[in-house]
Scaffold this active site. Structure first.
Site, mmCIF file in Angstrom:
data_model
loop_
_atom_site.group_PDB
_atom_site.id
_atom_site.type_symbol
_atom_site.label_atom_id
_atom_site.label_comp_id
_atom_site.label_asym_id
_atom_site.label_seq_id
_atom_site.Cartn_x
_atom_site.Cartn_y
_atom_site.Cartn_z
ATOM 1 N N CYS A 95 50.657 -40.167 15.381
ATOM 2 C CA CYS A 95 51.101 -39.346 16.512
ATOM 3 C C CYS A 95 50.197 -38.133 16.696
ATOM 4 O O CYS A 95 49.462 -37.735 15.794
ATOM 5 C CB CYS A 95 52.535 -38.879 16.298
ATOM 6 S SG CYS A 95 53.769 -40.178 16.522
ATOM 7 N N HIS B 220 54.339 -35.031 20.249
ATOM 8 C CA HIS B 220 55.645 -34.440 19.933
ATOM 9 C C HIS B 220 55.447 -33.239 19.023
ATOM 10 O O HIS B 220 54.404 -33.079 18.382
ATOM 11 C CB HIS B 220 56.599 -35.459 19.297
ATOM 12 C CG HIS B 220 56.237 -35.907 17.926
ATOM 13 N ND1 HIS B 220 56.624 -35.234 16.784
ATOM 14 C CD2 HIS B 220 55.531 -36.981 17.491
ATOM 15 C CE1 HIS B 220 56.179 -35.876 15.713
ATOM 16 N NE2 HIS B 220 55.505 -36.939 16.115
#
Length: 231
Positions: A201, A186
């Site tokens: 992440c 992301h």
């Protein structure tokens, strides 16, 4: 549909805990600091990287250039000191640049899966390939720091949400593509070289995250390998 809804609820619950931590490091500017007159242990290397005269001695101009670099990439304190963290970022940048357009030269990312997103933790690089053909990248990424490492292995994108927001902390995770629990590709608004890293992440620039969103789809393979420096 029910299964998707349940899975989505689980993901939201997990990322509600992970996402805020993913963005927390580097979410605020580096603390303001005055320029130091001290010569750092990596003075010559840093001077060379920044195109400064390489004499191994700190000057006001050296400090100004180093401080600007530290501020840009969220290195704290940003006092212009040529220390190990600053040099580590520069050294990584040089290694990333040296890869050129052949990121899978070592053949570690599978070439028998068709389209696949590869993540090299050691070099903090990601790319998309189709067999031996490079489709996009390599691009710099920001992965999990020590204790919150991005997990290695072969995975699949199982859930995508272009406007994902953590349900608990209201932290945005644009162009989120989840491939391992709460770990996802992301975009973030900080430098890809902002230390010490995310909380799991694979952070990307908005441009790269948008491109990954357009090129990948649910059930596409993701392969994560290597080890992030400092973990």
């Amino acid at each position: 549909m029910g299964d998707v809804r349940r899975r989505g609820a689980v993901v939201l619950g997990i990322t509600g805990l992970v996402a805020p931590l993913t963005l927390a490091l580097g979410a605020t500017p580096a603390a303001a600091a005055s320029c130091t007159a001290k010569t750092g242990p990596y003075q010559k290397q840093v001077e060379k990287f920044l195109g400064r005269p390489v004499d191994g001695k700190q000057s006001a101009a050296d400090c100004k250039a180093i401080k600007a670099f530290q501020t840009k990439h969220g290195i704290s304190p940003n006092a212009g000191y040529a220390g190990p963290v600053t040099w580590g970022v520069m050294d990584l940048m040089q290694k990333q640049k040296a890869v050129g357009n052949n990121p899978n030269k070592d053949g570690k990312c599978p070439v028998n899966k068709g389209r696949i997103a590869c993540v090299n933790l050691s070099l903090q690089l990601s790319w998309i390939q189709d067999g031996k053909k490079l489709v996009y990248g390599p691009v710099p990424v920001r992965t999990g720091r020590d204790g919150y490492e991005t997990r290695t292995g072969l995975k699949k994108i199982y859930w995508r949400n272009i406007d994902h927001v953590s349900s608990i902390y209201d932290v945005p995770m644009p162009y989120a593509q989840f491939f391992d629990g709460g770990q996802a590709f992301h975009s973030v608004g900080v430098s890809m070289w902002n230390p010490p890293g995310s909380h799991g992440c694979v952070n990307m620039t908005k441009t790269d995250a948008k491109k990954y969103w357009s090129l990948l789809k649910k059930n596409d393979d993701v392969f994560v390998y290597g080890r992030k420096p400092g973990t």
